[in-house]
Design a protein around this motif. Structure first.
Motif, PDB file in Angstrom:
ATOM      1  N   ALA A  72       1.007  -1.255  -0.171  1.00 17.59           N
ATOM      2  CA  ALA A  72      -0.044  -0.090  -0.083  1.00 17.59           C
ATOM      3  C   ALA A  72       0.880   1.265   0.100  1.00 17.59           C
ATOM      4  O   ALA A  72       0.346   2.316  -0.624  1.00 17.59           O
ATOM      5  N   ALA A  73       1.872   1.201   0.521  1.00 16.42           N
ATOM      6  CA  ALA A  73       2.892   2.344   0.837  1.00 16.42           C
ATOM      7  C   ALA A  73       4.445   1.965   0.883  1.00 16.42           C
ATOM      8  O   ALA A  73       4.464   0.942   1.255  1.00 16.42           O
ATOM      9  N   THR A  74       5.209   2.914   0.726  1.00 18.56           N
ATOM     10  CA  THR A  74       6.840   2.671   0.858  1.00 18.56           C
ATOM     11  C   THR A  74       7.428   3.653   1.658  1.00 18.56           C
ATOM     12  O   THR A  74       7.001   4.882   1.704  1.00 18.56           O
ATOM     13  N   PHE A  75       8.159   3.514   2.487  1.00 21.42           N
ATOM     14  CA  PHE A  75       9.131   4.230   3.155  1.00 21.42           C
ATOM     15  C   PHE A  75      10.548   4.285   2.484  1.00 21.42           C
ATOM     16  O   PHE A  75      11.153   3.058   2.266  1.00 21.42           O
ATOM     17  N   ILE A  76      10.988   5.507   2.270  1.00 20.74           N
ATOM     18  CA  ILE A  76      12.260   5.497   1.262  1.00 20.74           C
ATOM     19  C   ILE A  76      13.024   6.685   2.017  1.00 20.74           C
ATOM     20  O   ILE A  76      12.107   7.637   2.537  1.00 20.74           O
ATOM     21  N   PRO A  77      14.426   6.788   2.216  1.00 20.64           N
ATOM     22  CA  PRO A  77      14.941   8.067   2.847  1.00 20.64           C
ATOM     23  C   PRO A  77      14.706   9.353   2.119  1.00 20.64           C
ATOM     24  O   PRO A  77      14.878   9.070   0.490  1.00 20.64           O
TER      25      PRO A  77
END
Length: 82
Positions: A36-41
């Protein structure tokens, strides 16, 4: 590396997941097994000149007072290397 995690687990481990993202991992948040979503820096962009000036400033700390860039000690009277 991609790390897949369900929403409930992501809510409990948010700080850990952010640290993983800062280390370069892509965190994929899933809802019922579906991404559903991503965390990327967020990359901090510095100007090239800022980096050069920072390196130059850092390098100056190690230079003794009164030092010059004159290299007469490695050349003879004709300007040839010794």
């Amino acid at each position: 590396m991609k790390v897949f995690v369900e929403i409930e687990e992501a809510a409990e481990r948010l700080e850990d997941l952010i640290e993983l993202a800062l280390l370069g991992d892509e965190i994929v948040i899933c809802r019922d097994g579906t991404p559903a979503a991503t965390f990327i820096p967020i990359e901090k962009k510095e100007e090239a000149m800022d980096k050069i000036l920072a390196l130059a400033t850092e390098g100056r700390k190690n230079v003794p007072v009164g030092a010059t860039s004159n290299h007469d000690d490695v050349y003879d009277e004709h300007g040839l290397p010794i």
